[in-house]
Scaffold this active site. Structure first.
Site, PDB file in Angstrom:
ATOM      1  N   TYR A  84       0.589  -1.673   0.110  1.00 21.69           N
ATOM      2  CA  TYR A  84       0.127  -0.218  -0.154  1.00 21.69           C
ATOM      3  C   TYR A  84       0.896   1.089   0.250  1.00 21.69           C
ATOM      4  O   TYR A  84       2.192   1.169   0.378  1.00 21.69           O
ATOM      5  CB  TYR A  84      -0.584   0.237   1.235  1.00 21.69           C
ATOM      6  CG  TYR A  84      -0.324  -0.137   2.511  1.00 21.69           C
ATOM      7  CD1 TYR A  84      -0.216   1.421   3.346  1.00 21.69           C
ATOM      8  CD2 TYR A  84       0.081  -0.898   3.622  1.00 21.69           C
ATOM      9  CE1 TYR A  84       0.336   2.234   4.312  1.00 21.69           C
ATOM     10  CE2 TYR A  84       0.712  -0.608   4.142  1.00 21.69           C
ATOM     11  CZ  TYR A  84       0.672   0.315   4.969  1.00 21.69           C
ATOM     12  OH  TYR A  84       1.643   0.516   6.331  1.00 21.69           O
ATOM     13  N   CYS A  85       0.557   2.721  -0.684  1.00 24.29           N
ATOM     14  CA  CYS A  85       1.209   3.857  -0.232  1.00 24.29           C
ATOM     15  C   CYS A  85       0.061   4.934   0.489  1.00 24.29           C
ATOM     16  O   CYS A  85      -1.176   4.580   1.373  1.00 24.29           O
ATOM     17  CB  CYS A  85       1.786   4.383  -1.741  1.00 24.29           C
ATOM     18  SG  CYS A  85       0.211   4.182  -3.219  1.00 24.29           S
ATOM     19  N   PHE A  86      -0.157   5.916   0.027  1.00 26.03           N
ATOM     20  CA  PHE A  86      -0.681   6.976   0.884  1.00 26.03           C
ATOM     21  C   PHE A  86      -2.336   6.856  -0.063  1.00 26.03           C
ATOM     22  O   PHE A  86      -3.115   6.705   0.804  1.00 26.03           O
ATOM     23  CB  PHE A  86      -0.422   8.350   0.244  1.00 26.03           C
ATOM     24  CG  PHE A  86      -1.185   9.541   1.055  1.00 26.03           C
ATOM     25  CD1 PHE A  86      -0.835   9.406   2.251  1.00 26.03           C
ATOM     26  CD2 PHE A  86      -2.410  10.599   0.014  1.00 26.03           C
ATOM     27  CE1 PHE A  86      -2.141  10.624   3.103  1.00 26.03           C
ATOM     28  CE2 PHE A  86      -2.587  11.382   0.307  1.00 26.03           C
ATOM     29  CZ  PHE A  86      -2.690  11.046   1.538  1.00 26.03           C
TER      30      PHE A  86
END
Length: 344
Positions: A84-86
């Site tokens: 995941y990222c932002f």
């Protein structure tokens, strides 16, 4: 939201600064761009998006290659991976494409950390209300926190809010060398701790004010605690002073540092009282100073605070702690665990 426990590896693709502020418990930070690279790409993005993405991808491919060489071999080839990222956008896509191409069983978190954070906030409105709480109250230094440890050892369910906050909960409660978590990560850790608890059994906690140092307890948790069963804890002053000498050993060795923190409340206690503290500190009479602090400031302040939060506190059962040693507290914990540790 995913069952995060089902993954062998959770990759947080954000920058180290973002990761430090908050992350999914158990996630490993394998950033596609570091803090400086992230700032550089963000600055360039304002004037030339294509150039920003170009340099961002170059940094990302180099960093992902390094992680694939140094970090991924630590995990089995059949590991189930979540990345995941932002917002679940470009950074996690770069990681996802690389891992999928190699052949890993990989998932991308839809909505990224932002969706996770929204879910945490939603859960913190609901989850704390699922439990009945046994709330230990008593003035500072009477052994409440140590009794919580003993209750946990005796098999009771315990949520130690001060341990999660990494703070002892007063103006002098900062733990040397241990920074507090951000508010977001405190929320994450609290939810993780509550998720381990069984709603059919009570949860033991310590009475706390709204804030523990710089972090704030969710209103839903405080409301649920106020509806719980309160149990008063008492220990004689000699034991309380000795406990402070152990817990605040750093102040015993640095009374000037103690007074520096207490200077903020000088106007509350009055100049004359504060001068008494200064005199005792100058003479290195720390047991006498600790006792005076408790009698003339902490005890009255705690009394006012507990009556605001728990107006009927004086009707609660009272536990007299005669022995604050681990063995002494464990004996008490086993006794009150049998007496109170059932759903009310």
């Amino acid at each position: 939201m995913h069952d995060f426990s089902s993954y062998d590896l959770i990759i947080d693709a954000r920058s180290p600064r973002e990761f430090e502020e908050d992350h999914i418990p158990g996630a490993i930070n394998m950033p596609v761009v570091n803090n400086d690279e992230y700032a550089e790409v963000g600055t360039l993005h304002r004037t030339d998006k294509m150039a920003a993405y170009s340099i961002g991808v170059r940094y990302s491919l180099a960093n992902i290659a390094r992680h694939l060489s140094d970090d991924l071999p630590k995990y089995p080839k059949d590991a189930k991976v979540l990345v995941y990222c932002f917002r679940g956008g470009k950074r996690s896509k770069l990681w996802f494409d690389a891992l999928e191409t190699i052949g890993y069983d990989v998932r991308k978190l839809n909505g990224g950390w932002k969706a996770y954070r929204r879910w945490v906030n939603e859960q913190l409105e609901i989850v704390p209300k699922k439990f009945d709480y046994h709330v230990l109250s008593g003035p500072t230094g009477c052994g409440k926190t140590r009794l919580l440890y003993a209750l946990r050892e005796a098999g009771c369910q315990v949520v130690d809010l001060e341990a999660i906050a990494r703070h002892r909960g007063s103006i002098i409660g900062a733990v040397p060398g241990t920074p507090q978590p951000s508010q977001k990560y405190f929320d994450t850790l609290l939810l993780e701790e509550l998720a381990k608890c069984d709603p059919t059994r009570p949860v033991w906690v310590e009475a706390e004010s709204k804030k523990i140092g710089n972090v704030q307890i969710p209103a839903s948790m405080l409301d649920a605690m106020r509806k719980g069963k309160t149990i008063r804890v008492h220990a004689d002053m000699q034991q309380r002073v000795e406990l402070w000498r152990q817990d605040y050993k750093h102040f015993e060795e640095d009374p000037e540092g103690l007074l520096e923190r207490l200077r903020f409340i000088r106007s509350l206690v009055g100049g004359k009282e504060f001068e008494e503290w200064e005199q005792l500190a100058a003479e290195r009479k720390m047991p006498e100073l600790f006792e005076r602090l408790m009698r003339n400031h902490y005890d009255p302040a705690y009394r006012r605070s507990i009556l605001r939060e728990y107006p009927n506190i004086d009707e609660s059962p009272l536990i007299e702690l005669q022995d604050l040693s681990p063995a002494g507290l464990l004996a008490v914990a086993k006794k009150i665990g049998v007496q109170y540790d059932r759903k009310t």
